[in-house]
Design a protein around this motif. Structure first.
Motif, PDB file in Angstrom:
ATOM      1  N   LYS A 250      -5.887   4.363   9.457  1.00  0.00           N
ATOM      2  CA  LYS A 250      -7.241   3.897   9.877  1.00  0.00           C
ATOM      3  C   LYS A 250      -7.915   4.966  11.040  1.00  0.00           C
ATOM      4  CE  LYS A 250      -7.188  -0.052   7.561  1.00  0.00           C
ATOM      5  NZ  LYS A 250      -5.854   0.302   6.780  1.00  0.00           N
TER       6      LYS A 250
ATOM      7  N   LYS B 188      -1.059  12.238   7.133  1.00  0.00           N
ATOM      8  CA  LYS B 188      -2.133  11.308   6.974  1.00  0.00           C
ATOM      9  C   LYS B 188      -2.465  11.121   8.457  1.00  0.00           C
ATOM     10  CE  LYS B 188      -1.619   9.293   2.398  1.00  0.00           C
ATOM     11  NZ  LYS B 188      -1.453   8.233   1.651  1.00  0.00           N
TER      12      LYS B 188
ATOM     13  N   ASN C 194      -1.590   3.670  -2.003  1.00  0.00           N
ATOM     14  CA  ASN C 194      -2.774   3.481  -1.503  1.00  0.00           C
ATOM     15  C   ASN C 194      -2.920   3.195   0.002  1.00  0.00           C
ATOM     16  OD1 ASN C 194      -3.744   3.113  -4.188  1.00  0.00           O
ATOM     17  ND2 ASN C 194      -3.152   1.052  -4.206  1.00  0.00           N
ATOM     18  N   TYR C 195      -1.903   3.591   0.696  1.00  0.00           N
ATOM     19  CA  TYR C 195      -2.200   3.568   2.173  1.00  0.00           C
ATOM     20  C   TYR C 195      -2.916   4.587   2.927  1.00  0.00           C
ATOM     21  CZ  TYR C 195      -0.862   4.262   7.302  1.00  0.00           C
ATOM     22  OH  TYR C 195      -1.189   4.104   8.540  1.00  0.00           O
ATOM     23  N   LYS C 196      -3.952   4.397   3.396  1.00  0.00           N
ATOM     24  CA  LYS C 196      -4.743   5.129   4.327  1.00  0.00           C
ATOM     25  C   LYS C 196      -4.573   5.011   5.732  1.00  0.00           C
ATOM     26  CE  LYS C 196      -7.910   5.799   0.609  1.00  0.00           C
ATOM     27  NZ  LYS C 196      -9.443   5.885  -0.023  1.00  0.00           N
TER      28      LYS C 196
ATOM     29  N   ALA D 105      -6.046  11.886  10.455  1.00  0.00           N
ATOM     30  CA  ALA D 105      -6.983  10.420  10.760  1.00  0.00           C
ATOM     31  C   ALA D 105      -7.895  10.811  11.562  1.00  0.00           C
ATOM     32  CB  ALA D 105      -6.113   9.398  11.234  1.00  0.00           C
TER      33      ALA D 105
ATOM     34  N   TYR E 192     -12.994  14.340  12.643  1.00  0.00           N
ATOM     35  CA  TYR E 192     -12.013  14.552  11.720  1.00  0.00           C
ATOM     36  C   TYR E 192     -11.088  15.985  12.178  1.00  0.00           C
ATOM     37  CZ  TYR E 192     -13.674  11.086   8.840  1.00  0.00           C
ATOM     38  OH  TYR E 192     -14.110   9.613   8.240  1.00  0.00           O
TER      39      TYR E 192
ATOM     40  N   ASP F  15      -0.921   0.688  11.940  1.00  0.00           N
ATOM     41  CA  ASP F  15      -0.629   1.947  11.813  1.00  0.00           C
ATOM     42  C   ASP F  15       0.395   2.150  13.108  1.00  0.00           C
ATOM     43  OD1 ASP F  15      -2.329   2.757   9.830  1.00  0.00           O
ATOM     44  OD2 ASP F  15      -3.843   3.548  11.163  1.00  0.00           O
TER      45      ASP F  15
ATOM     46  N   ASP G 223       0.912  -1.272   0.086  1.00  0.00           N
ATOM     47  CA  ASP G 223       0.109   0.066   0.047  1.00  0.00           C
ATOM     48  C   ASP G 223       0.781   1.210  -0.011  1.00  0.00           C
ATOM     49  OD1 ASP G 223      -2.276  -1.348   0.006  1.00  0.00           O
ATOM     50  OD2 ASP G 223      -2.623  -1.477   2.030  1.00  0.00           O
TER      51      ASP G 223
END
Length: 433
Positions: free
Chosen positions: A87, A197, A83-85, A201, A212, A110, A78
């Motif tokens: 969590k 990111k 593509n890493y997101k 999160a 958020y 994470d 990822d």
């Protein structure tokens, strides 16, 4: 063998980064993203707390470990593919006097990544951090910071102390300022984007609501500690060292552990001038002093009776006199922390007295008391340690005898159990260097 090789490779890489950071204070590091590979992440996984609570996906350490290779490979893929997101971070609240303290619990994957990032950030910025900074650094700690402060107050010529408190520091840390600070030393946009990111999160509250954040970093997150240290290094430490100190004629000192700090001055007019500009300086970085908890106090060996006391890192500092009648800075457990520690013991024994056997209870008690002595067992604090021991014994005796309608033991039998299970007596182990 693979883990050992990965550790050696990671330590070599971190050592090279630290050496470069020390040799060139203006160097900006690139290609840090490449260190987030499978071998290094497997090693970082071994640094996790096996007993830590799981994140929002309910996956704990053992579940993640059962498919470690696949989980690590997926994270790395990822990262490579972009593509890493991050969590959601599960919010958990722990009680404290006057309210609750919020903690953030990321998912295991994470956490692994954040450990790797924290190791890299520490290798870079450790060479920049000043001696006044004691939080989350190897070879330093809160007790050492408190002892160092006590020693320097006793031997120095300080007469005034600014006892400061930053309101909601971890919730109000400004993301844009933090990224600008990181860019002073990092020239790797993918690595910086990864940190952003985590900052952005979402946070899953206990009531199911998702927030958020636009500021802050979850307290308790793996990478949050080093990010907080970096933020206050630029916002406070460097300013105090390069601007405040040169403008003062008397002795001045800053002692900081994470967002807890005190500033000491020799002359009243200089401490007043500093106090007037401190709020403005922190305000520039979107931080605010707590008006109710920030104050200037007189703290001098020349007026020990009129000197006030202040709390720092769980200790109360005040001027007293030695047995020889000479002025002496004394440290003792703060009243607030004393009450909290007793409340924790009380809550624990009331909850566990009917679940655990007698042996398990006393083994756990031994661990709790030893931990208390290890931290609060500093020179001059023997009376508070003895008082804590007596109160804990009374609590234990009372609630062990409430496990059933029949009393479990009398005081003599309870005292013998304390000896049998090796319950440690109060002990002083912390002294000035």
């Amino acid at each position: 063998m693979q883990i050992r090789q990965a550790e050696q490779h990671m330590q070599t890489s971190l050592g090279g980064i630290a050496k470069k950071a020390e040799g060139d204070p203006k160097h900006r590091f690139g290609n840090l993203y490449s260190l987030l590979n499978e071998a290094n992440l497997r090693w970082c996984f071994t640094k996790l707390n096996r007993k830590a609570a799981p994140g929002v996906d309910a996956v704990d350490y053992e579940t993640f470990e059962a498919e470690l290779d696949d989980n690590i490979s997926q994270i790395v893929d990822d990262l490579k593919d972009g593509n890493y997101k991050a969590k959601l971070v599960r919010r958990h609240y722990i009680p404290k006097i006057g309210g609750r303290r919020p903690l953030g619990i990321p998912v295991v994957g994470d956490k692994v990544l954040q450990i790797a990032a924290a190791q890299i950030l520490s290798a870079i910025f450790e060479e920049d951090f000043l001696e006044c900074s004691h939080g989350y650094r190897r070879g330093k700690g809160p007790q050492r910071a408190a002892l160092e402060l006590s020693k320097r107050l006793h031997r120095g010529r300080y007469r005034w102390v600014v006892d400061a408190d930053i309101k909601g520091f971890f919730d109000n840390l400004d993301h844009e300022w933090l990224m600008r600070m990181l860019e002073q030393r990092i020239d790797d946009q993918r690595f910086l984007a990864l940190i952003r990111k985590w900052l952005k999160a979402g946070i899953l509250e206990e009531d199911g609501q998702t927030i958020y954040p636009v500021t802050g970093t979850p307290q308790g997150g793996v990478v949050s500690a080093v990010l907080a240290n970096i933020y206050l290094h630029y916002a406070l430490d460097l300013w105090f060292e390069r601007v405040v100190k040169p403008r003062c004629q008397g002795d001045v000192m800053l002692m900081r552990f994470a967002d807890d700090f005190v500033c000491c001055f020799q002359y009243q007019h200089e401490v007043q001038r500093f106090y007037e500009v401190l709020g403005k300086r922190l305000g520039k970085f979107k931080l605010e002093l707590s008006a109710a908890k920030t104050r200037v106090i007189k703290f001098t060996r020349f007026e020990t009776r009129d000197s006030e006391s202040f709390d720092f890192l769980g200790f109360e500092f005040r001027w007293g006199t030695s047995r020889a009648g000479k002025p002496l800075v004394t440290m003792r457990t703060s009243k607030k922390k004393f009450r909290v520690a007793l409340a924790v013991i009380l809550s624990w024994i009331k909850k566990e007295r009917c679940k655990l056997g007698t042996s398990a209870i006393f083994i756990k008690l031994r661990q709790k008391l030893q931990g208390h002595w290890n931290y609060y067992g500093v020179s001059g604090n023997s009376e508070m340690l003895k008082r804590f021991y007596r109160k804990v014994c009374r609590i234990m005796f009372k609630w062990l005898n409430r496990r059933s309608q029949r009393r479990s033991c009398n005081w003599q039998g309870f005292s013998e159990m304390l000896k049998y299970f090796g319950i440690p007596l109060p002990r002083i182990i912390g002294y000035w260097d």
